[in-house]
Design a protein around this motif. Structure first.
Motif, PDB file in Angstrom:
ATOM      1  N   LEU A  57       0.949  -1.140  -0.079  1.00 51.30           N
ATOM      2  CA  LEU A  57       0.094   0.065  -0.087  1.00 51.30           C
ATOM      3  C   LEU A  57       0.854   1.319   0.029  1.00 51.30           C
ATOM      4  O   LEU A  57       0.551   2.228  -0.544  1.00 51.30           O
ATOM      5  CB  LEU A  57      -0.992   0.043   1.163  1.00 51.30           C
ATOM      6  CG  LEU A  57      -1.853  -1.043   1.207  1.00 51.30           C
ATOM      7  CD1 LEU A  57      -2.774  -1.037   2.499  1.00 51.30           C
ATOM      8  CD2 LEU A  57      -2.734  -0.876  -0.081  1.00 51.30           C
ATOM      9  N   HIS A  58       2.093   1.308   1.006  1.00 45.18           N
ATOM     10  CA  HIS A  58       2.931   2.462   0.812  1.00 45.18           C
ATOM     11  C   HIS A  58       3.260   2.702  -0.758  1.00 45.18           C
ATOM     12  O   HIS A  58       3.239   3.767  -1.220  1.00 45.18           O
ATOM     13  CB  HIS A  58       4.124   1.983   1.632  1.00 45.18           C
ATOM     14  CG  HIS A  58       4.050   2.419   2.960  1.00 45.18           C
ATOM     15  ND1 HIS A  58       4.061   3.824   3.274  1.00 45.18           N
ATOM     16  CD2 HIS A  58       4.229   1.737   4.138  1.00 45.18           C
ATOM     17  CE1 HIS A  58       4.014   3.916   4.578  1.00 45.18           C
ATOM     18  NE2 HIS A  58       4.349   2.809   5.116  1.00 45.18           N
ATOM     19  N   ALA A  59       3.786   1.520  -1.359  1.00 41.70           N
ATOM     20  CA  ALA A  59       4.187   1.497  -2.907  1.00 41.70           C
ATOM     21  C   ALA A  59       3.067   2.131  -3.813  1.00 41.70           C
ATOM     22  O   ALA A  59       3.510   2.809  -4.791  1.00 41.70           O
ATOM     23  CB  ALA A  59       4.389   0.218  -3.553  1.00 41.70           C
ATOM     24  N   GLN A  60       1.928   2.225  -3.357  1.00 42.11           N
ATOM     25  CA  GLN A  60       0.581   2.788  -4.034  1.00 42.11           C
ATOM     26  C   GLN A  60       0.243   4.222  -3.634  1.00 42.11           C
ATOM     27  O   GLN A  60      -0.599   4.829  -3.872  1.00 42.11           O
ATOM     28  CB  GLN A  60      -0.713   2.009  -3.984  1.00 42.11           C
ATOM     29  CG  GLN A  60      -0.504   0.771  -4.576  1.00 42.11           C
ATOM     30  CD  GLN A  60      -1.634  -0.176  -4.655  1.00 42.11           C
ATOM     31  OE1 GLN A  60      -2.772   0.386  -4.996  1.00 42.11           O
ATOM     32  NE2 GLN A  60      -1.631  -1.401  -4.416  1.00 42.11           N
ATOM     33  N   GLY A  61       1.180   4.828  -2.724  1.00 49.99           N
ATOM     34  CA  GLY A  61       0.912   6.174  -2.161  1.00 49.99           C
ATOM     35  C   GLY A  61       0.143   6.575  -0.874  1.00 49.99           C
ATOM     36  O   GLY A  61      -0.135   7.436  -0.563  1.00 49.99           O
ATOM     37  N   TYR A  62      -0.202   5.043   0.049  1.00 47.02           N
ATOM     38  CA  TYR A  62      -0.928   5.395   0.964  1.00 47.02           C
ATOM     39  C   TYR A  62      -0.123   5.634   2.363  1.00 47.02           C
ATOM     40  O   TYR A  62       1.112   5.087   2.261  1.00 47.02           O
ATOM     41  CB  TYR A  62      -1.728   4.128   1.466  1.00 47.02           C
ATOM     42  CG  TYR A  62      -2.805   3.777   0.431  1.00 47.02           C
ATOM     43  CD1 TYR A  62      -3.995   4.283   0.554  1.00 47.02           C
ATOM     44  CD2 TYR A  62      -2.868   2.961  -0.637  1.00 47.02           C
ATOM     45  CE1 TYR A  62      -5.205   4.173  -0.062  1.00 47.02           C
ATOM     46  CE2 TYR A  62      -3.828   2.747  -1.522  1.00 47.02           C
ATOM     47  CZ  TYR A  62      -5.190   3.163  -1.337  1.00 47.02           C
ATOM     48  OH  TYR A  62      -6.212   2.984  -2.122  1.00 47.02           O
ATOM     49  N   SER A  63      -0.552   6.371   3.320  1.00 45.44           N
ATOM     50  CA  SER A  63       0.098   6.377   4.397  1.00 45.44           C
ATOM     51  C   SER A  63      -0.599   5.429   5.315  1.00 45.44           C
ATOM     52  O   SER A  63      -1.749   5.536   5.708  1.00 45.44           O
ATOM     53  CB  SER A  63      -0.057   7.874   5.292  1.00 45.44           C
ATOM     54  OG  SER A  63      -0.172   7.783   6.435  1.00 45.44           O
ATOM     55  N   VAL A  64       0.131   4.460   5.928  1.00 38.95           N
ATOM     56  CA  VAL A  64      -0.289   3.247   6.553  1.00 38.95           C
ATOM     57  C   VAL A  64       0.326   2.979   7.886  1.00 38.95           C
ATOM     58  O   VAL A  64       1.475   3.396   8.206  1.00 38.95           O
ATOM     59  CB  VAL A  64       0.071   1.591   5.705  1.00 38.95           C
ATOM     60  CG1 VAL A  64      -0.479   0.890   6.083  1.00 38.95           C
ATOM     61  CG2 VAL A  64      -0.210   2.097   4.190  1.00 38.95           C
ATOM     62  N   LYS A  65      -0.546   2.614   8.936  1.00 38.69           N
ATOM     63  CA  LYS A  65      -0.032   2.425  10.317  1.00 38.69           C
ATOM     64  C   LYS A  65      -0.470   0.981  10.567  1.00 38.69           C
ATOM     65  O   LYS A  65      -1.716   0.507  10.069  1.00 38.69           O
ATOM     66  CB  LYS A  65      -0.526   3.215  11.316  1.00 38.69           C
ATOM     67  CG  LYS A  65      -0.023   4.676  11.337  1.00 38.69           C
ATOM     68  CD  LYS A  65      -0.798   5.388  12.503  1.00 38.69           C
ATOM     69  CE  LYS A  65      -0.487   6.960  12.634  1.00 38.69           C
ATOM     70  NZ  LYS A  65       0.662   7.199  12.531  1.00 38.69           N
ATOM     71  N   CYS A  66       0.282   0.428  11.368  1.00 39.04           N
ATOM     72  CA  CYS A  66      -0.236  -0.951  12.065  1.00 39.04           C
ATOM     73  C   CYS A  66      -0.353  -0.574  13.529  1.00 39.04           C
ATOM     74  O   CYS A  66       0.761  -1.065  14.170  1.00 39.04           O
ATOM     75  CB  CYS A  66       0.618  -2.137  11.718  1.00 39.04           C
ATOM     76  SG  CYS A  66       0.814  -2.245   9.714  1.00 39.04           S
ATOM     77  N   PRO A  67      -1.348  -0.253  13.925  1.00 41.96           N
ATOM     78  CA  PRO A  67      -1.283   0.072  15.321  1.00 41.96           C
ATOM     79  C   PRO A  67      -1.268  -1.032  16.422  1.00 41.96           C
ATOM     80  O   PRO A  67      -1.606  -2.129  16.131  1.00 41.96           O
ATOM     81  CB  PRO A  67      -2.898   0.938  15.906  1.00 41.96           C
ATOM     82  CG  PRO A  67      -3.369   0.767  14.478  1.00 41.96           C
ATOM     83  CD  PRO A  67      -2.690   0.029  13.439  1.00 41.96           C
TER      84      PRO A  67
END
Ligand SMILES: [Zn+2]
Length: 470
Positions: free
Chosen positions: A452-462
């Motif tokens: 998802l990062h590679a698709q431009g998302y800001s991602v968190k795994c809380p």
């Protein structure tokens, strides 16, 4: 708490299913209100899970409402525990979810009570049940039912809408909207996301509301599944081959959802003469009760499927019998000739399937058909691994039956389907800031997060109890 650009105030605390797949529970605090998204059971190693299950996500007097995504116990299974600790406000659910919870929470309470009674009688020092049948009934009384795609008030200043998640009957993604003055903050919670083409239920619908935050499941964030379309053909082949050698097909299956899907596919196959006319037995009281819930909720079936439109009794046909008593179940052992037996539990950890495995696993004419995920340390997993000897009800049994595995019935989106669902949400969410991945093991989350990062998302795994302010 910080204010966002629009002046709205919101905090989300991840109180379960954080870097693991069970115990779904997220606390949304906004406008002075506290809303729980799900309140599920932690499952897994007994002692770890028990300690987590006995800790309330927050004091019950602070909770203004619960919004439930679907009936699976890892999402709903601690609602009776909340009720037993004084929670008496509304639990929002779809109609079918409320119906399924009525039988599943009662069943969960009953199993806990009888396990406790059995272990205590055998001198084991065990914790009392998390809750009993009366607490389950109390939770059920708190439920307020909603259809899909209708806004409802959760509590003052907060409203929500259910969108079909296509995972199990009644399952939903939730759009939560908080209004502060003239500004609006929206959270999209995926619940568990299903798959297009699953029998009976509709395909997942990605919410089209402009989301600020997405909380998304990630169970299969690191793998793709066998296609739904090939599962029925695979089932037909296993039945034909086993029947031809005079054997039985023994299927450990979850009572809710998987059993009804198998019955649906078996009826379609029987009509097409894709399987021989051998007896099919559903040997599970919970599955029988769940089938009744399906029959009362046909309005949410997928009416684009031909069998749903054309077959009046989807779960009843000439070859099929539902057993009722234990005596009737045990009498099946004496019957001769090929047959199909579907029984719980889904991972062969308990229930009537054990008697059938004890009697049938050593017969090389039989097939044990695995149609669901089998967790580590379960009998189902040992069968998948084709161990030469398995332990069933205290007996060593040589595993000579064939073992067949069909993965196509999975009710969870795979990594491609998860990304497609999220991309659809992003198309209508110009202000989407962060995607929080929940309900996944770390491997799955890392893989999906990277993609998802590679698709431009800001991602968190809380992490558990991590908070996000916006
Ligand atoms: Zn689920």
């Amino acid at each position: 708490m910080p204010r966002n650009l629009h002046g709205a105030i919101m905090e989300i605390e991840f109180a379960g299913a954080a870097r693991e797949v069970t115990g779904s529970c997220h606390i949304v605090r906004v406008n002075g209100k506290t809303v729980l998204l799900d309140c599920g059971l932690f499952q897994g190693r007994r002692s770890d899970a028990d300690a987590k299950n006995r800790t309330l996500p927050c004091p019950t007097e602070q909770i203004d409402a619960v919004v439930l995504s679907h009936a699976h116990l890892d999402h709903s299974g601690r609602l009776p525990f909340l009720a037993s600790h004084g929670f008496a406000k509304v639990i929002h659910a779809t109609n079918a979810t409320a119906d399924l919870c009525a039988i599943m929470l009662a069943d969960s309470a009953h199993i806990q009570e009888s396990d406790f009674a059995f272990l205590s009688r055998h001198g084991r020092d065990v914790n009392p049940p998390l809750y009993g049948v009366r607490d389950a009934a109390r939770a059920e009384e708190l439920m307020e039912r909603h259809g899909y795609d209708e806004w409802f008030d959760v509590c003052s200043g907060v409203r929500a809408r259910y969108v079909d998640a296509g995972h199990i009957l009644g399952s939903a993604s939730v759009v939560i909207e908080a209004i502060t003055g003239t500004s609006v903050t929206r959270v999209v919670f995926s619940g568990d996301i299903g798959r297009a083409g699953l029998p009976i239920i509709r395909d997942p619908v990605p919410p089209s509301d402009a989301a600020d935050i997405v909380i998304m499941e990630s169970t299969y964030g690191n793998r793709d599944h066998e296609s739904v379309a090939t599962a029925r053909d695979h089932l037909a082949r296993v039945v034909r081959e086993t029947a031809a050698r005079g054997g039985r097909i023994l299927i450990p299956a979850f009572a809710v959802g998987r059993t009804q899907e198998l019955v649906y596919d078996l009826q379609v196959l029987a009509r097409e003469k894709g399987i021989p006319p051998i007896p099919i037995i559903i040997d599970s009281p919970l599955a029988t009760a769940a089938t009744g819930v399906f029959e009362r909720n046909t309005d949410v079936f997928d009416h684009t499927e031909e069998p749903v439109r054309d077959i009046e009794q989807l779960f009843r046909f000439a070859q099929l019998t539902y057993t009722s008593s234990t005596a009737e179940s045990k009498a099946l052992n004496a019957r001769v000739g090929p047959m199909i037996v579907i029984a719980g539990s889904g991972m062969a950890e308990g229930g009537r399937i054990l008697h059938h495995l004890l009697n049938g696993a050593s017969n090389s004419r039989n097939t044990i058909l695995i149609v669901g995920y089998q967790a580590e340390n379960t009998l189902g997993r040992r069968i998948v691994e084709r161990r030469p000897v398995i332990r069933v009800l205290g007996n060593d049994v040589e595993l000579r039956a064939s073992v067949e595995i069909i993965n196509g019935y999975s009710a969870h989106a795979d990594r491609t389907e998860l990304a497609n669902w999220l991309n659809a949400v992003r198309r209508t969410s110009p202000k989407l800031r962060t995607v929080c991945l929940v309900h996944g093991e770390e491997d799955a989350q890392e893989a999906l997060s990277g993609a998802l990062h590679a698709q431009g998302y800001s991602v968190k795994c809380p992490a558990l109890h991590e908070k996000l302010a916006l």
